[in-house]
Design an enzyme around this catalytic site. Sequence first.
Site, PDB file in Angstrom:
ATOM      1  CG  ASP A  34      -8.682 -16.187  -1.039  1.00  0.00           C
ATOM      2  OD1 ASP A  34      -7.614 -16.672  -0.624  1.00  0.00           O
ATOM      3  OD2 ASP A  34      -8.850 -14.949  -1.209  1.00  0.00           O
ATOM      4  CB  ALA A  84      -3.995 -14.006   7.634  1.00  0.00           C
ATOM      5  CB  SER A  86      -0.090 -12.080   5.363  1.00  0.00           C
ATOM      6  OG  SER A  86       0.155 -11.610   4.044  1.00  0.00           O
ATOM      7  CB  THR A 101      -9.071 -11.121   7.985  1.00  0.00           C
ATOM      8  OG1 THR A 101      -9.887 -10.488   7.010  1.00  0.00           O
ATOM      9  CG2 THR A 101      -8.671 -12.507   7.493  1.00  0.00           C
ATOM     10  CB  THR A 126       3.186 -15.998  11.978  1.00  0.00           C
ATOM     11  OG1 THR A 126       4.457 -15.360  11.837  1.00  0.00           O
ATOM     12  CG2 THR A 126       2.321 -15.131  12.886  1.00  0.00           C
ATOM     13  CG  ASP A 127       8.580 -16.566  12.843  1.00  0.00           C
ATOM     14  OD1 ASP A 127       7.840 -15.655  12.426  1.00  0.00           O
ATOM     15  OD2 ASP A 127       9.717 -16.780  12.383  1.00  0.00           O
ATOM     16  CD  GLU A 128       6.014 -11.196  11.873  1.00  0.00           C
ATOM     17  OE1 GLU A 128       5.498 -10.195  12.396  1.00  0.00           O
ATOM     18  OE2 GLU A 128       6.516 -11.197  10.743  1.00  0.00           O
ATOM     19  CE1 TYR A 150       0.140 -11.483   9.791  1.00  0.00           C
ATOM     20  CE2 TYR A 150       2.394 -11.400  10.630  1.00  0.00           C
ATOM     21  CZ  TYR A 150       1.359 -12.104  10.019  1.00  0.00           C
ATOM     22  OH  TYR A 150       1.544 -13.418   9.652  1.00  0.00           O
ATOM     23  CE  LYS A 154      -1.572 -15.516  11.449  1.00  0.00           C
ATOM     24  NZ  LYS A 154      -2.489 -16.219  10.507  1.00  0.00           N
ATOM     25  CG  ASN A 179      10.458 -14.031   7.593  1.00  0.00           C
ATOM     26  OD1 ASN A 179      10.318 -13.997   8.822  1.00  0.00           O
ATOM     27  ND2 ASN A 179      10.262 -12.981   6.814  1.00  0.00           N
ATOM     28  N   PRO A 205      14.765  -0.448  -0.916  1.00  0.00           N
ATOM     29  CG  PRO A 205      12.528   0.055  -0.456  1.00  0.00           C
ATOM     30  CD  PRO A 205      13.411  -0.535  -1.496  1.00  0.00           C
ATOM     31  CG  ASN A 249      16.215  -8.388   6.798  1.00  0.00           C
ATOM     32  OD1 ASN A 249      15.883  -9.570   6.875  1.00  0.00           O
ATOM     33  ND2 ASN A 249      15.590  -7.428   7.455  1.00  0.00           N
TER      34      ASN A 249
END
Length: 340
Positions: A34, A84, A86, A101, A126-128, A150, A154, A179, A205, A249
Amino acid sequence: MKNILVTGGAGFIGSAFARYMTARYPDYNIIVFDKLTYAGNLDNLLSISDEENYRFERGDIADRAAVKLALQTHDIDTVVNFAAESHVDRSILNADAFIHTDVVGVYILLDEAKQHGIERFLHVSTDEVYGDVHEGFSVETDSFAPNSPYAASKAGGELMVRSYRVTHGLNTVVTRGSNTFGAYQYPEKLLPFFITEAIDDKLLPLYGDGKQIRDWLYVEDHVSGIDTVLHKGIPGEAYNIAGEDLRHNIDVAKTMLSLLGKPETLLKHVPDREGHDRRYAMNCDKLRALGWQRSYSFDQAIELTVDWYRQNEWWWRKIKTGEYLDYYKRQYAARLAAAE
Ligand code: NAD
Ligand code: DAU
């Protein structure tokens, strides 16, 4: 499988994986590699620092010489890549480190893995990469439509993994997690950020109307899913790891506040994240067919998580200083002022 290089193993999910693997597989050697960026933290690995089957090496996955040396020194046969940048909000402020990275680093790691004759390479994605999913559930064959820098970085890294499988025959598998939350998560992500701010009675916020939907996955379930794919996944395949618990959220934040006994008036609607994906949702049948199932409900897991942050102020208070405060100012000062 004997000597496993866990890249990015000092971060949130990587350290949970290292703790899980050292306990579950005493015959494997777990070598965490790392860079220790702002998000990497040796405190996350304190509980296994004396284990015989654990080692730590500091290094950058984009540094070819350092990667080569680690692979050779520890006679590595397996790589599990968590390393990553992230955080979506940081990628909006500046995406340089994300390309370094999540794209270049993944390429260097793959290339050195190929040259070293690595037997298994698991890449954590990731699901993103699927982008905004207005309705239905993403399956592994869906095309990519990443929206933030991001998510795009990925997706780029994942496509390099695919190319090393197809072109060079590397034994790769990919996981796409949803998530994730739990202990030791850097307090910039929604839950640890809001929990630690709420403990101090600070305003929380909430971007836009707070009606964005995420699929919440407890970190222990995420790492057991990665373990399943590592041992049983078919080479060349990708597997979704989903919590299968979709929530707005604002509801997640209200549940957390009620567990802490804090008022909902701490919530402050602020200007939205740019390019904000409204909904993520994945189908998880392919991983279930390998024998994996979730062990924690959202309600159990959020309670455990809130308790952990309440009891481990030693861990997060020292993070919320220096660079963290600079980031907080850049990310939130204008937003909170605009919401006044
Ligand atoms: P994190 O930010 O907590 O940890 C990232 C770790 O990678 C840190 O220890 C950091 O020091 C290390 N690192 C960064 N750049 C490096 C480099 N160049 N070389 C070596 N190490 C480097 O991230 P996380 O939340 O634990 O996520 C881990 C992985 O899981 C990432 O690949 C992320 O994309 C993916 N993921 C995260 C989630 C989530 O909800 N957190 C969900 C799905 C997938
Ligand atoms: O979906 C998997 C992804 O989940 C991972 O790939 C990422 O590494 C991880 O950071 C996470 O990305 P998100 O952008 O979904 O997580 P984040 O915790 O940043 O935000 C969760 C939701 O909460 C999102 O809709 C934005 C919102 N949010 C977040 C923060 C930090 C707020 O409303 N206010 C905030 O201050």
